[in-house]
Every structure is written in C-alpha cells, then in structure tokens.
Design a protein around this motif. Structure first.
Motif, mmCIF file in Angstrom:
data_model
loop_
_atom_site.group_PDB
_atom_site.id
_atom_site.type_symbol
_atom_site.label_atom_id
_atom_site.label_comp_id
_atom_site.label_asym_id
_atom_site.label_seq_id
_atom_site.Cartn_x
_atom_site.Cartn_y
_atom_site.Cartn_z
ATOM 1 N N MET A 1 0.807 -1.240 -0.082
ATOM 2 C CA MET A 1 0.060 -0.141 0.127
ATOM 3 C C MET A 1 0.853 1.183 0.051
ATOM 4 S SD MET A 1 -3.162 -0.330 2.454
ATOM 5 C CE MET A 1 -4.369 -1.689 2.497
ATOM 6 N N THR A 2 0.480 2.288 -0.786
ATOM 7 C CA THR A 2 1.114 3.538 -0.592
ATOM 8 C C THR A 2 0.698 4.133 0.464
ATOM 9 O OG1 THR A 2 -0.850 4.617 -1.642
ATOM 10 C CG2 THR A 2 0.907 3.509 -3.204
ATOM 11 N N ALA A 3 1.497 5.149 0.730
ATOM 12 C CA ALA A 3 1.408 6.308 1.940
ATOM 13 C C ALA A 3 -0.159 6.704 1.914
ATOM 14 C CB ALA A 3 2.479 7.088 2.268
ATOM 15 N N MET A 4 -0.263 7.254 0.786
ATOM 16 C CA MET A 4 -1.549 7.845 0.398
ATOM 17 C C MET A 4 -2.832 6.904 0.726
ATOM 18 S SD MET A 4 -3.409 10.625 -0.319
ATOM 19 C CE MET A 4 -2.380 11.664 -1.185
ATOM 20 N N THR A 5 -2.606 5.725 0.318
ATOM 21 C CA THR A 5 -3.630 4.658 0.654
ATOM 22 C C THR A 5 -3.793 4.495 2.094
ATOM 23 O OG1 THR A 5 -3.391 3.804 -1.430
ATOM 24 C CG2 THR A 5 -4.547 2.168 0.054
ATOM 25 N N ASP A 6 -2.786 4.355 2.812
ATOM 26 C CA ASP A 6 -2.721 4.184 4.357
ATOM 27 C C ASP A 6 -3.242 5.365 5.100
ATOM 28 O OD1 ASP A 6 -1.113 1.903 4.143
ATOM 29 O OD2 ASP A 6 0.395 2.668 4.571
ATOM 30 N N GLU A 7 -3.060 6.572 4.572
ATOM 31 C CA GLU A 7 -3.704 7.803 5.070
ATOM 32 C C GLU A 7 -5.306 7.644 4.925
ATOM 33 O OE1 GLU A 7 -3.217 12.243 3.951
ATOM 34 O OE2 GLU A 7 -1.266 11.358 4.113
ATOM 35 N N ARG A 8 -5.736 7.381 3.551
ATOM 36 C CA ARG A 8 -7.062 7.497 3.409
ATOM 37 C C ARG A 8 -7.823 6.427 4.326
ATOM 38 N NH1 ARG A 8 -6.128 7.252 -3.010
ATOM 39 N NH2 ARG A 8 -5.875 9.723 -3.347
ATOM 40 N N THR A 9 -7.177 5.131 4.238
ATOM 41 C CA THR A 9 -7.519 3.799 5.026
ATOM 42 C C THR A 9 -7.691 4.423 6.870
ATOM 43 O OG1 THR A 9 -6.499 2.417 3.507
ATOM 44 C CG2 THR A 9 -7.182 1.600 5.878
ATOM 45 N N ALA A 10 -6.852 5.067 7.293
ATOM 46 C CA ALA A 10 -6.807 5.412 8.394
ATOM 47 C C ALA A 10 -7.886 6.474 8.717
ATOM 48 C CB ALA A 10 -5.474 6.275 8.933
#
Length: 83
Positions: free
Chosen positions: A1-10
């Motif tokens: 996962m990308t940092a952006m995906t992690d951020e959105r998921t969080a």
C-alpha cells in the motif's frame, strides 16, 4: 500500500469509529457494524455523509448495504472517489 492509501484508510477508520462511538482497536476490517457494533441505519447514513464531506465525493444511498464493515466502506469510498 502507498502512504496515500494508508492515510485514506486511517481516515475512513477514524470516521467510522467516531460515529459508532468505539475505539479503533475494537473494530476489524470485517467486523459488521450492525451485528458486532450495534449500529443502526441512522449511523450508516452519518458515516456516508461524513465520508462525502471528508473526501469531497458523492456516495449513492443505494451503496449502504455494501458498507456493512470497514472493507465495504473502503471499497465504496474508493469507487466513488476514483482511487
């Protein structure tokens, strides 16, 4: 996962937990909002509205049945946002 995906998921998890009034460690990607966390249909609509506001998207209310757990919410939000 990308940092952006992690951020959105969080962010999605944070929104859901706030509305359901539960701690983030009490929910899993597959735990069911209604059965496991005693959510009602009003909470589901609150989640939908909060996601729309947070991500600047529109989610059809017909998608609510798919939003039964975090995995479903991620999926519907990603589709609506075109991620």
């Amino acid at each position: 996962m990308t940092a952006m995906t992690d951020e959105r998921t969080a962010k999605i998890k944070e929104i859901v937990c706030e509305i359901l009034e539960i701690e983030e460690d009490e929910i899993t990607d597959t735990s069911l909002f209604i059965e496991d966390h005693e959510a009602d249909s009003l909470r589901a609509i609150e989640i939908l509205a909060s996601l729309e506001k947070a991500f600047g998207i529109v989610i059809e209310q017909s998608e609510l049945p798919r939003m039964a757990n975090l995995n479903g919410v991620y999926e519907v939000t990603a589709e609506a946002a075109g991620w």
